[in-house]
Design an enzyme around this catalytic site. Structure first.
Site, PDB file in Angstrom:
ATOM      1  CG  ASP A   1     -36.437  72.059  -1.324  1.00  0.00           C
ATOM      2  OD1 ASP A   1     -37.407  72.637  -0.811  1.00  0.00           O
ATOM      3  OD2 ASP A   1     -35.819  72.504  -2.311  1.00  0.00           O
TER       4      ASP A   1
ATOM      5  CG  HIS B   1     -35.168  49.317   3.824  1.00  0.00           C
ATOM      6  ND1 HIS B   1     -34.084  49.448   4.674  1.00  0.00           N
ATOM      7  CD2 HIS B   1     -36.086  50.224   4.236  1.00  0.00           C
ATOM      8  CE1 HIS B   1     -34.339  50.396   5.559  1.00  0.00           C
ATOM      9  NE2 HIS B   1     -35.542  50.895   5.321  1.00  0.00           N
TER      10      HIS B   1
ATOM     11  CG  HIS C   1     -38.440  52.901   4.220  1.00  0.00           C
ATOM     12  ND1 HIS C   1     -38.507  52.169   5.382  1.00  0.00           N
ATOM     13  CD2 HIS C   1     -39.672  52.817   3.648  1.00  0.00           C
ATOM     14  CE1 HIS C   1     -39.732  51.673   5.518  1.00  0.00           C
ATOM     15  NE2 HIS C   1     -40.451  52.043   4.471  1.00  0.00           N
TER      16      HIS C   1
ATOM     17  CG  HIS D   1     -32.440  53.120   4.858  1.00  0.00           C
ATOM     18  ND1 HIS D   1     -31.525  52.480   5.652  1.00  0.00           N
ATOM     19  CD2 HIS D   1     -33.432  53.525   5.693  1.00  0.00           C
ATOM     20  CE1 HIS D   1     -31.951  52.473   6.908  1.00  0.00           C
ATOM     21  NE2 HIS D   1     -33.103  53.110   6.959  1.00  0.00           N
TER      22      HIS D   1
ATOM     23  CG  HIS E   1     -38.345  47.679   7.379  1.00  0.00           C
ATOM     24  ND1 HIS E   1     -38.602  48.219   8.622  1.00  0.00           N
ATOM     25  CD2 HIS E   1     -37.906  48.717   6.608  1.00  0.00           C
ATOM     26  CE1 HIS E   1     -38.325  49.524   8.573  1.00  0.00           C
ATOM     27  NE2 HIS E   1     -37.905  49.848   7.365  1.00  0.00           N
TER      28      HIS E   1
ATOM     29  CG  ASP F   1     -34.620  50.808   8.862  1.00  0.00           C
ATOM     30  OD1 ASP F   1     -33.490  50.988   9.358  1.00  0.00           O
ATOM     31  OD2 ASP F   1     -35.306  51.712   8.370  1.00  0.00           O
TER      32      ASP F   1
ATOM     33  CG  ASP G   1     -33.824  49.503  13.349  1.00  0.00           C
ATOM     34  OD1 ASP G   1     -33.829  50.648  13.830  1.00  0.00           O
ATOM     35  OD2 ASP G   1     -34.831  48.973  12.810  1.00  0.00           O
TER      36      ASP G   1
ATOM     37  CB  SER H   1     -43.554  50.070  14.652  1.00  0.00           C
ATOM     38  OG  SER H   1     -42.199  50.324  14.355  1.00  0.00           O
TER      39      SER H   1
ATOM     40  CG  HIS I   1     -38.134  50.619  12.923  1.00  0.00           C
ATOM     41  ND1 HIS I   1     -36.927  50.623  12.269  1.00  0.00           N
ATOM     42  CD2 HIS I   1     -38.903  51.527  12.284  1.00  0.00           C
ATOM     43  CE1 HIS I   1     -36.951  51.519  11.292  1.00  0.00           C
ATOM     44  NE2 HIS I   1     -38.146  52.086  11.275  1.00  0.00           N
TER      45      HIS I   1
ATOM     46  CG  HIS J   1     -32.079  53.495  11.768  1.00  0.00           C
ATOM     47  ND1 HIS J   1     -33.277  53.951  12.235  1.00  0.00           N
ATOM     48  CD2 HIS J   1     -32.186  53.489  10.425  1.00  0.00           C
ATOM     49  CE1 HIS J   1     -34.086  54.198  11.215  1.00  0.00           C
ATOM     50  NE2 HIS J   1     -33.442  53.944  10.100  1.00  0.00           N
TER      51      HIS J   1
HETATM   52 ZN    ZN Z   1     -34.716  53.677   8.330  1.00  0.00          ZN
HETATM   53 ZN    ZN Z   2     -36.962  51.680   6.796  1.00  0.00          ZN
END
Ligand code: ZN
Ligand code: ZN
Ligand code: ZN
Ligand code: ZN
Lengths: 551, 551
Positions: free
Chosen positions: B47, B70, B72, B75, B138, B160, B192, B363, B365, B387
């Site tokens: 999973d 952050h 996401h 992370h 971001h 990021d 990043d 994006s 990034h 990253h």
């Molecule tokens: Zn990331």
């Molecule tokens: Zn991110």
């Protein structure tokens, strides 16, 4: 009653792959292309997918021939499997014939197959059809479109094509002939939809040659180029750039070696004298005198480039001082495998040229402006978009309408659809059997939906076999059930779970009135007890297989 | 002896996902981020993947906190699994805290976890570390970089980021502070690398807002927008465009609903009054008054958009008169699933906006020029690219060198590498345990290489169980072996194969001297006889499992 023609796509619609189209007129049939598709991720263990040809089997006596547009796998890959079911004479150009021959040899079908070579510009009579071969540009040499003439009218079937004004073999797609046909009157156009989402023009193959020249000039590294093996013109341009820069070329990877052999023998590849070298020998040259052409542009696991990247290639060790040029774009679904190889090459200190923006690859399929030219030249009464997923077919239909075709004169069909044409009308009128036939190992069609569903289940959570030895007389368990798992859990670290599982199975087996119970009932009881217990404790659903042995 | 700092990435190198970095100084540890990764195609049934944190478990008493850049998943996604093994106080900004809270609640960890909210601009003391939160841009709101101050020096960990001069919340990345830090002296920069292959600048998030306005203006269709649920600013822009055009907005899909709730409650989403509506009610409005924001931008099978496309969404039927805007790009590996959904929407007559060239997505990034700005501002003595996959780390290393850092001052590390810093030197000095821990169902780490190998084998060719009831006394077969297959072949159409298989198994079982033979030997003999026979006849290698029951 008005005469009718039927166009029946057996593959290539709502997919990229296994292209095959049936044309039927006056009781006779010809087939265009006979391709395979690569299995999707959900088709566990399947090697390749071919079209369902039961319609052809049923109508074999009416078939007058199989016509091939070009030698890509999505147009010829199913031939050996289909020929074993329906024998048909095959008509194609020389390079395509060379590639088909390799397949026929591999499958022991050379003797039983009639393979007839035709040149672009020629017309073959096949029953009530006259099939005219028309030169087109594409990412493999010797590609053709067909003008299928019947006394009801002419259908133009483009096959895969692009318009390349500076092709490597010097021959531009025969637009003049397509224009003539348009003037004479084209009943229907069936055309390639692959790149219909892209505006503008596809770049010329020659653009990649310029990139090679730029990258080769003054380079003091060994150069390794990977591309699609079938792209004879691409490989030709590598060889040309090598020769110009005083480098030798060696080839590695089975499919690349095969196609080099065929295309050189047949004169499609022109290799300057003393340029080709054996892969084992080229290593003794200085690095800046070497070029290696290799398979693996899609990051395929057994390919030569993959083996170089992961240090399992027998002859080539790569590292600093090597430049790898990936002259291909990743086919959707292959992005990760390509990326894995590129990362590994970086790790070894290899310089890798792989950027989209560097003109390392051009497509072999017509973009919107090229498609418009074909529509404008052929001016067909009816239009059938082929070779594309649903969105491409629809966008191609809109493009055709922009070019002046009425909406009712366009047919967005499915595989198996019967497109029925008179000189005045076109309609979808029923369907024939169609679909995917799976090739797995030596088996063709013996793996179906049930087997695949089981493979998926096994892949996700593994399986648990519960062996229940019971007395034939009174249904009593003769010994505790034995539990065998694979792909479920690491057994040595899960001893208590396994012990508990045995208890659960035993209790279930001994519950209720065991005498009257038949094997099916016993299996059912144990299966649901074990499944429920496992889901409760692990949130997983392995396949549970109770085995009752009565003794 | 000179003071030392250690930087130990436990995840995020040579992969995209499961970001986690350990900082160690003066005997104390802080951790930055705790992300998960999505399993690759070869990780059957897994999973999600989390980092191996045995190093943290072993050193738990020295850990002073977990700092999150952050919200996401790559992370924060591993937090519940890791916290169950190592409890640590968590420091993060408000929106991140809101998202972490959802996870903690789901896993029953709210009470046992210390979750501390910090604002950009503030500094947290954690043992010998002072961790300063610095605002960055971001694709999720409330993202920060860290300036990790120790009395040996300061490390800047970017997290990021991108540089967005016109961000939706009005706050540009705090370049001034990064520049100040550069002037004060930065020991090391950890940054990043996601977009380091792309030249130029990343477009502003606002560019997508312009696209929405263009697509919404004068549109008389219902508009359905899909994007990443976590992209709060993107959703804000959809809502703004809707409000401007007098449309109501409904939200569907679990993760989208969750994040809407959190971000609205915390004030990160500003919804004009009477704009949001329940999905069940919005349907009574005219089509040109509706906007639906939905999950499914990656074509995920259970997502709301997928269900709309395949007519299994409970509330929304799509068709002509609907416009679907896919405001996302396909993450590598998801191209095919996205394409499947787009095709199905086309088939239903929906207008789909999905073209890369239409500025439907930007994006989150930094591209090359943005990265150069960060390098120029922070002017670090040492540099660690984070990253990214191998090629990105290397290209980032070259970029840093172009910006003036010496090659020996850059460390391209592996997950688990110990990067050892003094004020003068940096070196890779050994490693700690690291790797992938698999989460499958409720199990964490109980599926390993062996189980996965079996799943792969089962997925490819299925399995064959051979049940051998033998006499405990003389080893004779008590009845013919029973053969059970799953995922191998369609049994009802392969009766002769199954019969022959039984003979092969029986012969093998009765061959040789059966009395002296133990179960293992019997199993081995039968297994190889059956495997060989199957490979010879089918060119497949199902897993063969002989089960001996002695009675
Ligand atoms: Zn990331
Ligand atoms: Zn991110
Ligand atoms: Zn082709
Ligand atoms: Zn094709």
């Amino acid at each position: 009653m008005a005469e009718k023609m039927k166009i029946i796509p057996l593959g290539g619609l709502n997919e990229i792959g296994k292209n095959m189209t049936v044309y039927e007129f006056g009781g006779e049939i010809i087939v265009v292309d006979c391709g395979m598709a690569f299995p999707g991720d959900d088709l566990y263990g399947i090697d390749l997918v071919i079209p369902d040809v039961s319609y052809l089997i049923k109508n074999r006596s009416r078939i007058r021939g199989l016509f091939l547009t070009h030698g890509h796998e999505d147009h010829i890959g199913a031939i050996p499997y289909v020929l074993k079911q329906v024998n048909m004479p095959i008509y194609c150009t020389r390079l395509t014939a060379g590639l088909v021959k390799l397949k026929l040899e591999e499958h022991g079908l050379i003797k039983s197959t009639k393979l007839i070579t035709v040149e672009a510009g020629e017309t073959v009579r096949a029953g009530k059809f006259n099939v005219e071969f028309i030169h087109v540009n594409h990412s493999i040499a010797d590609s053709v479109a067909f003008a299928i003439h019947t006394h009801m009218g002419t259908v133009v079937h483009t096959g895969d094509f692009k318009i390349d004004s500076t092709p490597i073999d010097g021959e531009v797609i025969d637009l003049a002939r397509l224009g003539e046909l348009g003037k004479e009157g084209v009943l229907a156009l069936c055309a390639d939809s692959t790149n219909v989402e892209r505006p503008g023009f596809t770049m010329s193959e020659k653009a990649v040659g310029h990139t090679f020249k730029r990258l080769f000039a003054g380079c003091d590294q060994r150069i390794i180029v990977t591309t699609f093996a079938s792209n004879v013109h691409r490989v030709q341009q590598v060889i040309d750039a090598a020769a110009e820069n005083g480098r030798k070329v060696a080839v590695t990877g089975r499919s690349m070696e095969n196609i080099m052999k065929v295309s050189t023998e047949l004169g499609y590849m022109k290799v300057p004298k003393n340029t080709l070298m054996d892969i084992a020998k080229i290593k003794s040259l200085p690095k800046n005198k070497q070029v290696i052409v290799t398979t693996g542009s899609q990051g395929e696991e057994m390919s030569a480039l993959y083996r170089m990247a992961f240090s399992t290639h027998k002859q080539i060790d790569v590292g600093p001082g090597d430049k790898v040029i990936i002259s291909a774009s990743a086919i959707p679904g292959n992005e990760k495998t390509v990326s894995r190889v590129v990362n590994e090459l970086f790790r070894k200190g290899v310089e890798v040229c792989y950027n989209r923006s560097d003109m390392l690859h051009v497509s072999g399929h017509a973009c919107q402006e090229e498609l418009k030219i074909i529509h404008a030249l052929t001016r067909p009464r009816f239009f059938v978009p082929l070779h594309g997923e649903q969105r491409m077919l629809q966008i191609h239909s809109r493009l055709a309408q922009d070019m002046g075709i009425e909406p009712t004169h366009v047919a967005i069909a499915e595989n198996g659809s019967i497109i029925e044409l008179t000189t005045k009308t076109m309609k979808l009128n029923g369907s024939v059997p169609s679909g995917e036939v799976f090739v797995d190992g030596s088996g063709v069609g013996d793996v179906g939906a049930v087997v695949l569903r089981d493979r998926k289940r096994l892949a996700e959570d593994g399986m648990v076999v519960v062996v229940l030895p019971v007395s034939a007389q009174n249904g009593a368990l003769l010994s505790p059930p034995e539990i065998i798992t694979r792909g479920f859990i690491y057994v040595k670290e899960s001893e208590s779970l396994m012990a508990e599982l045995q208890n659960v199975a035993m209790e279930a087996a001994e519950s209720g009135s065991r005498k009257r119970r038949d094997d099916g009932e016993l299996r059912g009881t144990v299966k649901s007890a074990v499944s429920n217990y496992l889901f409760k404790t692990t949130k997983r659903s392995p396949m549970v297989i109770p085995v009752v042995t009565r003794l």
